[in-house]
Design an enzyme around this catalytic site. Structure first.
Site, short mmCIF file in Angstrom:
data_model
loop_
_atom_site.label_atom_id
_atom_site.label_comp_id
_atom_site.label_asym_id
_atom_site.label_seq_id
_atom_site.Cartn_x
_atom_site.Cartn_y
_atom_site.Cartn_z
N ASN A 140 0.82 -1.20 0.00
CA ASN A 140 0.00 0.00 0.00
C ASN A 140 0.87 1.27 0.00
O ASN A 140 1.42 1.64 -1.01
CB ASN A 140 -0.94 -0.05 1.22
CG ASN A 140 -1.99 1.03 1.20
OD1 ASN A 140 -2.09 1.79 0.26
ND2 ASN A 140 -2.77 1.12 2.25
N CYS A 141 0.99 1.95 1.13
CA CYS A 141 1.69 3.24 1.22
C CYS A 141 3.04 3.09 1.92
O CYS A 141 3.30 2.09 2.57
CB CYS A 141 0.84 4.23 2.02
SG CYS A 141 -0.72 4.66 1.25
N MET A 200 1.35 8.47 6.14
CA MET A 200 1.49 7.97 4.78
C MET A 200 0.46 8.66 3.88
O MET A 200 -0.42 9.38 4.37
CB MET A 200 1.34 6.45 4.77
CG MET A 200 2.59 5.76 5.32
SD MET A 200 2.47 3.98 5.51
CE MET A 200 1.79 3.86 7.16
N CYS A 219 -2.10 7.69 2.44
CA CYS A 219 -3.48 7.32 2.75
C CYS A 219 -3.89 7.85 4.13
O CYS A 219 -4.95 7.51 4.63
CB CYS A 219 -3.64 5.82 2.71
SG CYS A 219 -2.47 4.94 3.77
N SER A 243 -2.63 7.10 6.93
CA SER A 243 -2.43 6.14 8.02
C SER A 243 -1.10 6.44 8.71
O SER A 243 -0.21 7.05 8.12
CB SER A 243 -2.45 4.70 7.50
OG SER A 243 -1.42 4.48 6.56
N ASN A 267 2.96 0.32 4.79
CA ASN A 267 1.70 -0.35 5.16
C ASN A 267 1.43 -1.48 4.19
O ASN A 267 1.46 -1.29 2.96
CB ASN A 267 0.55 0.65 5.14
CG ASN A 267 -0.77 0.03 5.59
OD1 ASN A 267 -1.52 -0.50 4.77
ND2 ASN A 267 -1.05 0.08 6.87
N TYR A 315 -7.32 1.95 11.95
CA TYR A 315 -7.14 3.02 10.97
C TYR A 315 -8.47 3.70 10.68
O TYR A 315 -9.39 3.08 10.16
CB TYR A 315 -6.54 2.40 9.71
CG TYR A 315 -6.48 3.25 8.48
CD1 TYR A 315 -6.13 4.59 8.52
CD2 TYR A 315 -6.74 2.69 7.23
CE1 TYR A 315 -6.06 5.35 7.37
CE2 TYR A 315 -6.66 3.43 6.07
CZ TYR A 315 -6.32 4.76 6.14
OH TYR A 315 -6.25 5.51 4.99
N GLU A 327 -13.92 8.17 1.21
CA GLU A 327 -15.22 8.73 0.88
C GLU A 327 -16.06 7.79 0.01
O GLU A 327 -17.25 7.59 0.24
CB GLU A 327 -15.04 10.08 0.16
CG GLU A 327 -14.68 11.23 1.07
CD GLU A 327 -13.19 11.26 1.42
OE1 GLU A 327 -12.45 10.41 0.88
OE2 GLU A 327 -12.79 12.11 2.23
N GLY A 375 -22.58 33.44 5.09
CA GLY A 375 -21.77 32.23 5.24
C GLY A 375 -22.51 30.95 4.94
O GLY A 375 -22.04 29.86 5.26
#
Length: 708
Positions: free
Chosen positions: A171-172, A389, A391, A393, A412, A546, A551, A686
């Protein structure tokens, strides 16, 4: 009653699955051949009332078929049999044809929207995405245990990055850029020696980033502090050259002025190289590198002065933006910037407060940087401050053979995320059942995470020399296995989670911001953290909890659960679940209370956590952001602003839309006046919702309900 599935695993009986299957068969026949909802519930009840200790899934389906035929619904029974057969075929069939064709037709929305740094319409990127669809298919059908694949499809968990799982990559990572710059590296079989100047160091760094990004699927993080050394080398070189060319006849003041002029140009050029290289390079994945630059001033740093200059230039160039294809300055997606707040720059009279004020201007105009509180991070990570990282994490503290903490050069292994709201829904508000279901699903997550770990075991350094042989992670020999970097906590492997808010609503009927809900939510978080600690203790592998900012997964889990359970108020009816532990966006809570509330979950979710607040266009009110930044330093480890700003869809301008002499909204760059192609934040009150236009008064905008 327990159900024995086809792969031999045992799960709790779930009557809703019977209901859904019959409903799908119902939809495939004529109205007169259908069975009504009461009839469907009766059949489900008949199965449930068998009340055996164990029941094969095939036996359940046989009972349903017989019940449909006894009710005279022969055509419906036939469709149900066909449905069963089709499901059996789907479990083993190649599923890539339609997904690949839809990708080429640009209609595969899930794949197209999954990565912000992948342009799915480009041929080079499509090659990677097509390979990803093949990887996902092989992973689902042949590599993962069937129960893990089914759990993923049913939204029980999410097996992240299955589109790269068939390859021996992770991963990262935090690139060990210090080692690679100081000791040299090798790329594409060519030796790269230690740079002699700042600009060359910037160029080499971006080439390293591109090379690293091409051989992993997650983000890369770089600590900018290692560039200070090379800026000083440039300073010393310029001073030496100017002294020599002038014959040593310049006074010290004039000499220093000339050196600083050349150094300033070198600094600007080097930082511009980083920005342009990162935004124009394309990795072999068909995407821009997913890079995070860590901006941290350490008081004991030998090159503190130089690093302050570098951070200032990075922030200045980010504030300006980068030109798009129409020549308009816009906000680049990369590199992501993470700015560290410490005693020297936390807006309390510190020497480097001027840098933080510059960072605040960036936040008001360009959204970045994110902010890390060194004070809070030291509390959570044994006195250490280090970069997340890509991501977002975080690694756990780890010491090398010399007893020194080490973070750079670590990584990771992968992520599996848990759908918490689904457990809450299935519990029906019964807390005892909730904990039983949570235990079962945590065991599934553990098995899925071990699949990730085991896929990397036995891999040899030759798969990615830049990672394993030339310093990004290690300097192993040719053919040496990487296993020692997978164990003893050197690398992390992450249990993610989605929807603490909706889970609490489902079980307790209240938000996790209430006293009762908060107590329950904290208990669940501590239980998840405890599971990771238990797995780590048993295996020596760096399991970590984690708080994933995924999203797209928030929408996927919510969509699956809505299809299965229907529209449940304030849970599935919204179309999304909240990220990790976050407060739901619809709750009436200000930025300070939100950060203070969420900070307690960050300390539990030590494998990664970030909180954010939505703010209106604040370009003319940076004092408000400064107040929040000061609050961040004292109260929360990691935070981000999501800024609502003006934006022209015609030219890409994301500055301030003006009101012209005719009292019309107008883009100052391209002159666009079409409100349908322009987003404008209403500054008067606003309001952050959707603007709409008065009927017959196109020169005036109304913000719905709140401002006229």
């Amino acid at each position: 009653m327990k159900v024995i599935k086809r792969d031999g695993t045992t799960v709790d009986f779930d009557r809703s699955k019977i209901v859904v299957a019959i409903q799908k068969a119902n939809a495939a026949v004529e109205v007169e051949d259908r069975i009504d909802e009461d009839g469907i519930q009766d059949i489900a009840r008949q199965v449930q009332e068998k009340n055996r200790k164990r029941l094969l899934v095939e036996d359940i389906q046989d009972i349903v078929e017989h019940s449909l035929m006894e009710a005279g619904r022969f055509e419906l029974a036939k469709q149900y049999i066909i449905y069963r057969y089709q499901r059996a075929l789907v479990r083993k069939a190649n599923t890539t044809d339609e997904s690949i064709l839809s990708l080429i037709r640009n209609s595969n929305k899930d794949v197209i929207e999954e990565n912000s740094n992948k342009n799915a319409t480009m041929a080079a990127t499509q090659r990677d995405l097509i390979a990803g669809e093949v990887s996902k298919d092989l992973t689902k059908r042949l590599i993962l245990p069937e129960k893990i694949s089914e759990a993923h499809e049913e939204g029980v968990l999410h097996f992240h990055d299955a589109d790269y799982f068939i390859q021996p990559i992770f991963n990262c990572c935090l690139i060990n850029i210090k080692d690679m710059l100081d000791n040299g590296t090798v790329m594409n079989g060519k030796m790269i020696e230690s740079p002699k100047s700042f600009q060359v160091a910037c160029t080499v760094m971006t080439q390293i980033i591109a090379s690293v990004a091409s051989s992993q699927y997650g983000g890369q993080s770089v600590d900018i502090c290692h560039l200070g050394k090379y800026l000083r080398r440039s300073y010393e070189k310029f001073k030496r050259n100017i002294q020599e060319s002038s014959g040593g006849n310049l006074d010290e003041e004039t000499l220093e002025k000339l050196v600083q002029e050349r150094l300033r140009y070198e600094l600007q050029s080097g930082v511009q190289t980083i920005q342009y290289q990162i935004n124009t390079l394309m990795t072999t994945n068909g995407q821009s590198p997913f890079v995070t630059l860590f901006l941290n001033l350490r008081e004991d740093d030998e090159y503190l002065k130089e690093n302050a200059m570098i951070i200032e230039e990075i922030l200045c160039q980010r504030l300006e933006g980068i030109k798009n294809d129409k020549g308009v300055y816009v906000t680049p997606a990369f590199p992501k910037l993470v700015y560290v707040l410490d005693e020297c720059n936390c807006l309390k009279g510190g020497k480097y407060d001027y840098l933080t004020r510059l960072a605040v201007k960036c936040s008001a105009k360009r959204m970045y940087p994110d902010y890390i509180s060194a004070k809070k991070m030291r509390e959570n990570y044994q006195g250490n401050v280090f970069t997340p990282m890509g991501c977002r994490s975080f690694l756990a503290p780890w010491k090398d053979e010399n007893g020194e903490y080490k973070f750079e050069g670590r990584f990771n292994q992968g992520v599996v995320s848990l759908n918490l709201p689904q457990i809450g829904i299935l519990s029906g508000g019964d807390e005892k059942k909730f904990w039983e279901l949570l235990d079962e699903r945590l065991e599934l997550c553990y098995e899925a995470l071990m699949c990730r770990h085991n896929a990397l075991k036995g891999i040899r350094s030759d798969v990615s020399p830049v990672h394993w042989q030339y310093g990004a992670i290690a300097r192993l020999d040719n053919g040496e296995v990487i296993d020692k970097y997978l164990e003893n906590g050197y690398s992390s492997i992450s249990l993610g989670y989605i929807g603490l808010y909706e889970m609490t609503k489902a079980v307790k009927g209240v938000s996790h911001t209430t006293k009762e809900g908060e107590e329950f939510a904290v208990r669940v978080m501590e239980y998840l953290r405890g599971a990771c600690e238990k797995w780590k203790s048993a295996t020596g592998i760096g399991f970590a909890l984690y708080g994933t900012p995924a999203e797209s997964l928030c929408y996927r889990f919510a969509r699956i659960d809505k299809e299965r359970f229907g529209s449940i108020p304030d849970i599935t009816d919204k179309g999304y679940y909240t990220n990790s532990y976050h407060v739901d966006v619809r709750e009436n809570i200000d930025a300070f209370k939100k950060f203070k509330f969420e900070s307690q979950f960050q300390s539990i979710s030590s494998g990664g956590a970030i909180s954010y607040v939505e703010i209106p266009n604040m370009r003319h009110n940076t004092e408000a952001i400064e107040a929040v930044v000061r609050f961040i330093y004292d109260n929360i480890q990691y935070a981000e602003f999501n800024t609502k700003s003006d934006y022209c869809h015609v030219c890409g301008f994301d500055g301030e839309i003006i009101i012209n002499d005719d009292n019309e909204w107008e883009c100052p760059v391209c002159g666009n006046k079409d409100h349908g192609k322009m987003n404008v934040t209403r500054r008067t009150c606003g309001y952050l919702g959707e603007n709409f236009w008065n009927v017959g008064k196109t020169k005036e905008i109304k913000a719905r309900m709140l401002h006229l």
